[in-house]
Write a protein that holds these residues in place. Structure first.
Motif, mmCIF file in Angstrom:
data_model
loop_
_atom_site.group_PDB
_atom_site.id
_atom_site.type_symbol
_atom_site.label_atom_id
_atom_site.label_comp_id
_atom_site.label_asym_id
_atom_site.label_seq_id
_atom_site.Cartn_x
_atom_site.Cartn_y
_atom_site.Cartn_z
ATOM 1 N N GLN B 198 0.852 -1.189 0.000
ATOM 2 C CA GLN B 198 0.000 0.000 0.000
ATOM 3 C C GLN B 198 0.883 1.232 0.000
ATOM 4 N N GLN B 199 0.574 2.193 -0.848
ATOM 5 C CA GLN B 199 1.255 3.487 -0.762
ATOM 6 C C GLN B 199 0.215 4.583 -0.769
ATOM 7 N N GLU B 200 0.416 5.548 0.124
ATOM 8 C CA GLU B 200 -0.580 6.608 0.260
ATOM 9 C C GLU B 200 0.143 7.940 0.414
ATOM 10 N N TYR B 201 -0.219 8.883 -0.428
ATOM 11 C CA TYR B 201 0.301 10.241 -0.270
ATOM 12 C C TYR B 201 -0.676 10.998 0.608
ATOM 13 N N GLU B 205 2.233 18.560 2.011
ATOM 14 C CA GLU B 205 3.586 18.526 1.473
ATOM 15 C C GLU B 205 4.503 19.211 2.477
ATOM 16 N N LYS B 299 8.890 21.414 -3.082
ATOM 17 C CA LYS B 299 7.794 21.029 -2.194
ATOM 18 C C LYS B 299 7.666 19.520 -2.336
ATOM 19 N N SER B 300 7.963 18.799 -1.284
ATOM 20 C CA SER B 300 8.046 17.337 -1.406
ATOM 21 C C SER B 300 6.803 16.668 -0.830
ATOM 22 N N PRO B 301 6.402 15.562 -1.434
ATOM 23 C CA PRO B 301 5.232 14.842 -0.924
ATOM 24 C C PRO B 301 5.598 14.029 0.310
#
Lengths: 509, 509
Positions: B198-201, B205, B299-301
């Protein structure tokens, strides 16, 4: 090869779509875009399933599907003639046939008004759509062509012809990934999109078994079970199901926990297990055929994937299993995939997406209409697809366990009673079609009590998310009614006991 | 290059491990295996961060970390000398300093007994470990080497030297993927393992900003804020934090919803926004420096990934961010990654995994001990890693919002009171060390009330899953006590009112 020009050619103004995957969803998407005037190229990594030599390969995959109103509505919206042809070659299934351990049968119809789902050969459906694709002047179709990379910002895709080993690159305006659960397009999109993604293997695996045709008195092949039912042998933690084929055979699928299947490692253990749990099915399948299938057919995993968003800017989108592979227990996987195409086309039409590049568009290399349509697709479709994925997971418990429970049968009776009391007879799928061209759906117009199965399967005018919410409300009411029923039964029972006691005392007096 | 033989060479019996990724987790894993007699090769895709020319590249990443007892315990278990050296170069932070909008400050200590977390330069920690790696006779270290594929069944890995462009393949007995959130080893394992993933953003940011050092009367650099605190400017839906660096500067990180940051697209809008929400921080950072950082820094997630299982048979495992990248709000990401290494090594030792191939093992090409150890790692570690990932997500709300709320401060006071009443003073991290060699942890021995933050940060003898369960029980008790407190306040208030009324009436009588 048809003369499909490269969109970068000066002077040519028509847009080019690349569809990756020539399964039913990819083929339908290609047809839908071609009808709208796009040039389409379809790339499929596997060989052409229409060639006799590759038949054997496709037969290893799940060969029959239950297609229902959502799938049919999508086919009719895009290829009306094809849709009716497919239905002619399908076998209608009017309900579930529950096979109890005792051998007793229980027929549970799917719908009050006789609506049915259709058992159809996956290859036949796919071939039919590919024939349409091959006939379209706007589509070029390539088999044995694998995607090796996509440059979404440059709008180019790199392809390898696996027969010649040749690599080439081609441009696109829109790239559609319809390349299944292990989608390459999805993986490529994940490099440029912040995509939430989830994949989950459930504890169960499946194995396909073949039930042969019988012979009638005249020696003609005949079905060994009623062909107008989807047969289920529910055994609580596992189950066997069977769907009819046109050649009078049945395709059976065994769903069971991996640990359970792993124990079946010898002929003895397999036969003993089948004799304990599926004695009637074992007689019909035959011991040799069963053992042969156990040896030859793979035990396949069941994967559930979820993604969000489905698109990238104005140029890429994933559809079907590439976007949402679900467990097969609602028979909605392909139906949802075909519906994806219909929903996307409705949005393209609503947003006025043109198949030609206006001069200003081509200068900006940007299509605002297409961007809006794809964004609206992600925004509106995600909740629906999560809903059907969850419903499919829940339905496994219903199929393998609940269908045999008294409480389930009581609720189902109440469900159908409320349906009869509040909802008029559904005329036909065609009567719903005009509603489908509007998105978001005019769900306010749906009234009365509708059983969950009916909504999922026979009402494409209600989106899956609305189905799930409505079903949750109805379930709360059913639970309330069940308790009232229990209360009334208690009161009636007490009164009967009291009356019996009084009568006995009176007689003995 | 040191003479590390290929394990396939006849006559050589030592096992070879490949570690992919030379960050802190990969370096520590390599050191731990080398100490146990393995030959280790470490492959890192990026250039050597110890070279002056590549400094600039690493500075783009998060440059300081909060290392606490779990990370220190792992370092001490494997490289005791290195651990104490790192602590000397770290800046202890004894608590949070809350900066209110009014400019008022509120210091909230992390622990009753003065335990603290440590602000450390990520590059410094990494370089220190790489120096140890370079000194080890059992390890070969390769930079600018990218993995292009892994054949887990054949136990070979394909590598490309990105400087020379040369491709080669090498064999391994164990492959460790410590290659971060976007792990290649994890992706390769997903081809052979049925891995739930699972990957979730998250909606937010982050952006890094630099707060310069001030000058004292003698012109020497000096900290502009108290260096022994982690500074937080909580603004409910977003926040700014600052960690001290050895050069007297602070690294500030702004966490905010993407939509909020997207609005800050001009110098005017940035300055106005900072003046409204962080006027004191703006003065210290300086307008020019702020605008410069906004322009230069990405600007990084923030991504959260979860996987299960972590291993494949007896031959591959993923550790650190490759297995569980979490949001940074508990400062536990690296601590958990270093702890992964310690836990794995404890299991290898417990299972008696040897660093040499016995003759029978090499014939079978299979290592039962290693298989058991890796399986036990997945079995015991998964619940812990899910727990800390969830706790980290929850802590964001605490940091950006709850810390300013009266109810939070009341609960925190109660929490600390119960801690004081029931738990003895914690002697030191060293006093816990003997417990850490046993797995599963002897959690039964932990008694008394322990605040959640204390357990997560200062008690590596309590695994994360146990921490989460214990904290949930304590939270229920705190809620109960809060209601009792509200009740008692109500009664006392009512009594006071009554007494005041009675006294007034008496005086007026």
């Amino acid at each position: 090869m048809k003369p499909v020009p490269n969109p970068s050619d000066a002077g040519n103004q028509r847009k080019k779509a690349i569809v990756v995957g020539a399964g039913p969803v990819g083929a339908l998407a290609a047809l839908a875009l071609a009808k709208r005037g796009w040039f389409v190229e379809v790339y499929e990594g596997r060989p052409d399933i229409r060639l006799p030599s590759s038949k054997a390969r496709t037969e290893q995959r799940s060969i029959n599907l239950a297609i229902s109103h959502r799938g049919i509505a999508a086919l009719e919206a895009i290829e009306p003639a094809a849709a009716s042809r497919f239905l002619e070659s399908a076998i209608p299934m009017r309900g579930r046939m529950i096979h109890k351990l005792s051998g007793a049968l229980d027929s549970q119809p799917y719908d009050r008004d006789g609506q049915c789902i259709n058992s159809i050969d996956r290859a036949l459906l796919n071939e039919g759509l590919l024939h349409q694709v091959a006939e379209s002047p706007n589509i070029n179709l390539f088999f044995n062509h694998r995607v090796t990379g996509v440059d979404f910002d440059g709008k180019t895709i790199a392809i390898r012809d696996s027969l010649s080993g040749k690599d080439f690159t081609t441009r696109f305006n829109l790239c559609i990934g319809a390349d299944g659960s292990y989608s390459i397009i999805r993986r490529q999109m994940m490099r440029v999109v912040r995509m939430n993604y989830q994949q989950e293997y459930i504890r169960d695996e499946y194995l396909e078994l073949k039930m042969p045709a019988g012979r009638d008195h005249a020696g003609q092949p005949t079905f060994l079970l009623d062909p107008n039912h989807l047969h289920i042998w529910p055994r609580h933690s596992f189950m066997l199901i069977a769907l009819p084929n046109k050649d009078k055979t049945f395709t059976c699928t065994l769903f069971a926990p991996t640990a359970e299947l792993d124990r079946l490692c010898s002929a003895d253990s397999i036969l003993t297990w089948f004799k304990s749990y599926f004695p009637d099915a074992l007689r019909l399948i035959g011991e040799n055929s069963l053992l042969e299938d156990f040896k030859r057919n793979p035990k396949s995993p069941l994967i559930c994937t979820k993604a969000n968003p489905y698109h990238y800017k104005d140029r890429a989108i994933i559809l079907g299993d590439a976007a949402h592979s679900m467990v097969p227990f609602y028979g909605q996987g392909l139906n949802a995939g075909l519906e994806d195409v219909r929903v996307l086309m409705t949005l393209l039409d609503q947003e006025g997406v043109s198949s030609t590049l206006s001069t200003s568009d081509s200068r900006k290399d940007y299509d605002r209409h297409l961007d809006n349509a794809l964004q609206r697709y992600t925004d509106t479709r995600h909740e629906d697809l999560i809903a059907i994925s969850d419903l499919a997971m829940n339905n496994y418990v219903e199929m393998r366990h609940s269908v045999t429970q008294l409480s389930y049968l009581f609720r189902k009776t109440m469900d159908n009673l409320l349906y009869s009391l509040t909802s008029p007879r559904m005329a036909s799928l065609a009567s719903l079609t005009p509603k489908l061209a509007t998105l978001p759906y005019p769900t306010g117009e749906v009234r009365g009590w509708l059983p969950l199965y009916t909504m999922v399967t026979f009402r494409p005018d209600i989106n899956y998310a609305a189905v799930k919410k409505r079903a949750a409300r109805q379930a709360t009411i059913l639970t309330g009614l069940s308790w009232i029923g229990v209360g009334l039964c208690g009161v009636a029972g007490a009164w009967l006991l009291w009356a019996a006691r009084a009568a006995t005392l009176h007689l003995l007096a």
